[in-house]
Design a protein around this motif. Structure first.
Motif, PDB file in Angstrom:
ATOM      1  N   GLN A 118       0.831  -1.202   0.000  1.00 34.79           N
ATOM      2  CA  GLN A 118       0.000   0.000   0.000  1.00 34.79           C
ATOM      3  C   GLN A 118       0.867   1.254   0.000  1.00 34.79           C
ATOM      4  OE1 GLN A 118      -2.736  -0.182   3.277  1.00 34.79           O
ATOM      5  NE2 GLN A 118      -4.007  -1.752   2.308  1.00 34.79           N
ATOM      6  N   PRO A 119       0.336   2.357  -0.496  1.00 35.38           N
ATOM      7  CA  PRO A 119       1.081   3.627  -0.415  1.00 35.38           C
ATOM      8  C   PRO A 119       1.501   3.924   1.016  1.00 35.38           C
ATOM      9  CG  PRO A 119      -0.801   3.868  -1.850  1.00 35.38           C
ATOM     10  CD  PRO A 119      -0.928   2.511  -1.221  1.00 35.38           C
ATOM     11  N   GLY A 120       2.736   4.390   1.171  1.00 33.26           N
ATOM     12  CA  GLY A 120       3.291   4.640   2.487  1.00 33.26           C
ATOM     13  C   GLY A 120       4.002   3.452   3.093  1.00 33.26           C
TER      14      GLY A 120
ATOM     15  N   VAL B 132       2.562  -0.637  -6.077  1.00 35.82           N
ATOM     16  CA  VAL B 132       2.144   0.193  -4.951  1.00 35.82           C
ATOM     17  C   VAL B 132       0.722   0.651  -5.221  1.00 35.82           C
ATOM     18  CG1 VAL B 132       2.658   2.167  -3.496  1.00 35.82           C
ATOM     19  CG2 VAL B 132       4.525   0.949  -4.657  1.00 35.82           C
ATOM     20  N   SER B 133      -0.210   0.101  -4.460  1.00 36.18           N
ATOM     21  CA  SER B 133      -1.616   0.377  -4.726  1.00 36.18           C
ATOM     22  C   SER B 133      -2.445   0.062  -3.497  1.00 36.18           C
ATOM     23  CB  SER B 133      -2.090  -0.481  -5.902  1.00 36.18           C
ATOM     24  OG  SER B 133      -3.448  -0.251  -6.179  1.00 36.18           O
ATOM     25  N   LEU B 134      -3.614   0.698  -3.430  1.00 40.76           N
ATOM     26  CA  LEU B 134      -4.528   0.420  -2.321  1.00 40.76           C
ATOM     27  C   LEU B 134      -5.185  -0.936  -2.523  1.00 40.76           C
ATOM     28  CD1 LEU B 134      -6.161   3.939  -1.976  1.00 40.76           C
ATOM     29  CD2 LEU B 134      -4.628   2.828  -0.326  1.00 40.76           C
TER      30      LEU B 134
ATOM     31  N   LEU C  18       6.589   4.266   0.134  1.00 42.67           N
ATOM     32  CA  LEU C  18       6.363   3.984  -1.278  1.00 42.67           C
ATOM     33  C   LEU C  18       5.145   4.726  -1.803  1.00 42.67           C
ATOM     34  CD1 LEU C  18       7.324   0.239  -1.200  1.00 42.67           C
ATOM     35  CD2 LEU C  18       8.265   1.910  -2.798  1.00 42.67           C
ATOM     36  N   LYS C  19       5.249   5.128  -3.065  1.00 40.19           N
ATOM     37  CA  LYS C  19       4.188   5.875  -3.736  1.00 40.19           C
ATOM     38  C   LYS C  19       3.715   5.082  -4.957  1.00 40.19           C
ATOM     39  CE  LYS C  19       6.485  10.196  -2.465  1.00 40.19           C
ATOM     40  NZ  LYS C  19       7.043  11.475  -2.980  1.00 40.19           N
TER      41      LYS C  19
END
Length: 123
Positions: free
Chosen positions: A13-15, A121-123, A86-87
């Motif tokens: 996930q992002p972050g 990197v994704s929700l 991470l973005k």
């Protein structure tokens, strides 16, 4: 025979954080500059970070400075990329790459490539 084998990619996930590993064989890290490129979908491959174990010089792309850290374990002949915060734009295939000479040459003239590991990197 030179081989570079990457591991550690995945979905995050992002972050979040991931650590990539690249085990090298056929040469020792102190004889090459070694590091990571990445290729996002639809984009050109770009150099992310590299290190010369011989003289300690490093290169890190502006887009990842302060978030990614490269390190080596010469006893294990392995290079790591610690990726924090991470973005979504960090998504791509990450390739381990080695080159003789300088960090500058590594950016423009890689001698050996790994097969890559996917980072998403994704929700």
């Amino acid at each position: 025979q030179v081989q570079l084998v990457e591991s550690g990619g995945g979905l995050v996930q992002p972050g979040g954080s991931l650590r990539l590993s690249c085990a090298a064989s056929g040469f020792t890290l102190d004889t090459y500059v070694i590091g990571w490129f990445r290729q996002a979908p639809g984009k050109e491959r770009e150099g992310v970070s590299c290190v010369s174990s011989n003289d300690g010089t490093t290169y890190t792309a502006d887009s990842v400075k302060g978030r990614f850290t490269i390190s080596t374990d010469n006893a294990k002949n392995t290079v790591y990329l610690q990726m924090n915060n991470l973005k979504p734009e960090d998504t791509g295939v990450y390739y381990c790459a080695a080159a003789r000479g300088s960090t500058w040459r590594w950016r423009y003239g890689v001698d050996y490539w790994g097969k890559g590991t996917l980072v998403t990197v994704s929700l």
